[in-house]
Design a protein around this motif. Structure first.
Motif, short mmCIF file in Angstrom:
data_model
loop_
_atom_site.label_atom_id
_atom_site.label_comp_id
_atom_site.label_asym_id
_atom_site.label_seq_id
_atom_site.Cartn_x
_atom_site.Cartn_y
_atom_site.Cartn_z
N PRO A 115 9.72 53.27 -87.60
CA PRO A 115 10.30 51.94 -87.84
C PRO A 115 9.52 50.85 -87.13
CG PRO A 115 11.57 53.09 -86.16
CD PRO A 115 10.51 54.06 -86.63
N PHE A 116 9.59 49.65 -87.68
CA PHE A 116 8.90 48.52 -87.06
C PHE A 116 9.41 48.29 -85.65
CE2 PHE A 116 7.32 45.98 -90.98
CZ PHE A 116 6.72 47.14 -91.45
N GLU A 117 10.72 48.49 -85.46
CA GLU A 117 11.30 48.26 -84.14
C GLU A 117 10.71 49.17 -83.07
OE1 GLU A 117 12.87 48.82 -86.86
OE2 GLU A 117 14.10 47.06 -87.32
N GLY A 118 10.23 50.35 -83.48
CA GLY A 118 9.69 51.30 -82.52
C GLY A 118 8.29 50.98 -82.04
N VAL A 119 7.58 50.08 -82.73
CA VAL A 119 6.20 49.77 -82.36
C VAL A 119 6.02 48.33 -81.95
CG1 VAL A 119 5.31 51.55 -83.92
CG2 VAL A 119 5.56 49.21 -84.74
N VAL A 120 7.08 47.54 -82.01
CA VAL A 120 6.91 46.10 -81.78
C VAL A 120 6.50 45.80 -80.34
CG1 VAL A 120 9.35 45.72 -81.24
CG2 VAL A 120 7.97 43.84 -82.16
N VAL A 121 6.99 46.58 -79.36
CA VAL A 121 6.64 46.31 -77.96
C VAL A 121 5.18 46.66 -77.68
CG1 VAL A 121 7.12 46.89 -75.56
CG2 VAL A 121 9.01 46.52 -77.15
N PRO A 122 4.71 47.89 -77.98
CA PRO A 122 3.28 48.15 -77.76
C PRO A 122 2.39 47.29 -78.64
CG PRO A 122 4.32 49.98 -78.92
CD PRO A 122 5.42 49.10 -78.43
N LEU A 123 2.88 46.93 -79.82
CA LEU A 123 2.10 46.07 -80.70
C LEU A 123 1.93 44.68 -80.09
CD1 LEU A 123 0.70 45.97 -83.46
CD2 LEU A 123 2.87 45.21 -84.44
N TYR A 124 2.94 44.21 -79.41
CA TYR A 124 2.86 42.90 -78.74
C TYR A 124 1.73 42.89 -77.71
CZ TYR A 124 4.04 39.00 -75.67
OH TYR A 124 3.98 37.87 -74.91
N TYR A 125 1.69 43.92 -76.87
CA TYR A 125 0.65 43.97 -75.84
C TYR A 125 -0.74 44.16 -76.45
CZ TYR A 125 4.36 44.23 -72.36
OH TYR A 125 5.44 43.94 -71.57
N GLN A 126 -0.83 44.91 -77.52
CA GLN A 126 -2.13 45.10 -78.17
C GLN A 126 -2.62 43.80 -78.79
OE1 GLN A 126 -2.13 48.03 -81.30
NE2 GLN A 126 -4.31 48.44 -81.05
N ILE A 127 -1.74 43.09 -79.49
CA ILE A 127 -2.12 41.81 -80.08
C ILE A 127 -2.48 40.80 -78.99
CG2 ILE A 127 -1.27 39.87 -81.44
CD1 ILE A 127 -1.96 42.29 -83.10
N ARG A 128 -1.76 40.86 -77.87
CA ARG A 128 -2.07 39.95 -76.75
C ARG A 128 -3.45 40.23 -76.19
NH1 ARG A 128 0.75 40.89 -71.09
NH2 ARG A 128 -0.77 42.60 -71.28
N ASP A 129 -3.81 41.52 -76.05
CA ASP A 129 -5.13 41.87 -75.53
C ASP A 129 -6.23 41.43 -76.48
OD1 ASP A 129 -3.88 42.99 -73.35
OD2 ASP A 129 -3.93 45.04 -74.15
N LEU A 146 1.01 48.74 -91.00
CA LEU A 146 2.36 49.29 -91.12
C LEU A 146 2.74 49.58 -92.57
CD1 LEU A 146 4.16 47.02 -88.50
CD2 LEU A 146 3.71 49.47 -88.29
N TYR A 147 2.12 48.90 -93.51
CA TYR A 147 2.39 49.15 -94.93
C TYR A 147 1.60 50.32 -95.49
CZ TYR A 147 4.81 44.64 -95.32
OH TYR A 147 5.69 43.59 -95.18
N MET A 148 0.57 50.77 -94.78
CA MET A 148 -0.30 51.79 -95.31
C MET A 148 0.40 53.10 -95.69
SD MET A 148 -3.37 51.09 -96.11
CE MET A 148 -2.60 49.61 -96.76
N ASN A 206 9.84 38.39 -96.47
CA ASN A 206 11.08 38.55 -95.71
C ASN A 206 10.87 39.12 -94.31
OD1 ASN A 206 12.69 37.61 -97.88
ND2 ASN A 206 12.66 39.64 -98.82
N GLN A 207 9.61 39.27 -93.89
CA GLN A 207 9.34 39.83 -92.57
C GLN A 207 9.85 38.89 -91.48
OE1 GLN A 207 8.79 41.95 -89.58
NE2 GLN A 207 8.28 42.87 -91.54
N PHE A 208 10.72 39.40 -90.66
CA PHE A 208 11.38 38.57 -89.64
C PHE A 208 11.01 38.99 -88.23
CE2 PHE A 208 14.99 37.70 -86.83
CZ PHE A 208 15.14 36.34 -87.02
N LEU A 209 11.04 40.29 -87.95
CA LEU A 209 10.90 40.77 -86.58
C LEU A 209 9.52 40.45 -86.00
CD1 LEU A 209 12.07 42.30 -84.18
CD2 LEU A 209 11.25 44.42 -85.22
N LEU A 210 8.48 40.87 -86.70
CA LEU A 210 7.13 40.63 -86.18
C LEU A 210 6.83 39.14 -86.06
CD1 LEU A 210 4.98 43.34 -88.02
CD2 LEU A 210 6.06 43.46 -85.78
N ALA A 211 7.36 38.37 -86.99
CA ALA A 211 7.08 36.93 -86.97
C ALA A 211 7.65 36.25 -85.74
CB ALA A 211 7.64 36.29 -88.24
#
Length: 274
Positions: A115-129, A146-148, A206-211
């Motif tokens: 699920p997107f919710e399971g990767v949003v925290v590590p994804l945040y730090y990766q995008i920040r880096d 994530l769509y792949m 409709n993507q809300f969480l990542l945005a």
């Protein structure tokens, strides 16, 4: 098998109930949006004087013109790339079947359970880096990845059912693998391609969480992601909030209504092929 009149009647009643269950929330949202700003409407009663200006106020106050441009840019960055990569990978796994294709298939299958919710925290730090926070690329690049799993599985399910005789006949005529893909299989895959593109468009819009997690500026989010900022501004004004929600939902409804025939064709094609 002949369908009895009772079964036909029950199916029609069920269809009407499902339609009512789907349509009533939108009707309620629309009627509420027509009430005077700052009021708390109740039920489905139409106001004596419909306030159509609520839609104009919501559009201008929320800066939806910038949101629309941002959403279109994100859609153009996500959907074509995801469809292209998913189609190439699906053709490889479903038709060419290279060594290790079963293990790759299982890996993509496991990706569907993430699920997107399971990767949003590590994804945040990766995008920040990467230095991409608060940019549209912070939404585009993660969504492609994530769509792949779904895109590959969707296209693989199509290519795996394509007749082998077509490929054998094309190869006997001297067609290369690329020609086999572009001239034989790709034209026959238009229903699956169009339906996949529609689904990815709707999910991206409709993507809300990542945005809201990866982008602080509402003008750089998707329309749905910008709804959070709009709700914070107009959360106590129910008619304006409903008007803004309808403006955000309208493009997705129009896209689905226009291309629903392609979507249904792809689903029926998959059902017939098993």
């Amino acid at each position: 098998m002949i369908t009895s009149s009772r079964e036909t009647w029950l199916s029609r009643v069920l269809l009407v109930l499902l339609m009512a269950f789907t349509i009533v929330p939108f009707v309620s949202l629309f009627i509420t949006a027509l009430h005077p700003p700052g009021t708390y409407p109740g039920g489905l009663a139409l106001p004596e004087t419909p306030h159509w200006s609520n839609f104009v106020t919501a559009f201008q106050s929320a800066g939806m013109a910038d949101m629309l441009v941002s959403s279109v840019f994100i859609e153009l960055g996500v959907v074509p790339v995801a469809v292209l990569i998913g189609t190439l990978a699906g053709f490889s796994l479903g038709h060419l079947r290279p060594p290790g294709h079963k293990a790759i298939f299982i890996a993509f299958l496991l990706g569907l359970t993430l699920p997107f919710e399971g990767v949003v925290v590590p994804l945040y730090y990766q995008i920040r880096d990467f230095g991409l926070l608060n940019t549209r690329w912070a939404i585009i690049l993660p969504l492609i990845g994530l769509y792949m799993p779904f895109a590959v599985m969707w296209m693989r399910a199509h290519f795996v059912n394509m007749p082998e005789d077509l490929s054998e006949a094309a190869r006997l005529d001297g067609a290369s693998t690329w020609q086999l893909f572009t001239r034989i299989h790709l034209p026959l895959s238009l229903p699956a391609l169009s339906s996949l593109a529609i689904l990815l468009f709707l999910w991206t819009w409709n993507q809300f969480l990542l945005a809201i997690v990866l982008v602080d500026d509402p003008a750089k989010r998707t329309m749905a992601g910008a709804l959070g900022a709009f709700q914070g501004q107009w959360g106590i004004d129910i008619p304006l909030l409903c008007a803004g929600s309808l403006l955000i939902l309208t493009p997705t409804l129009l896209v689905f209504l226009v291309f629903q025939r392609h979507f249904v064709t792809a689903l029926m094609q998959g059902a017939v092929k098993g």
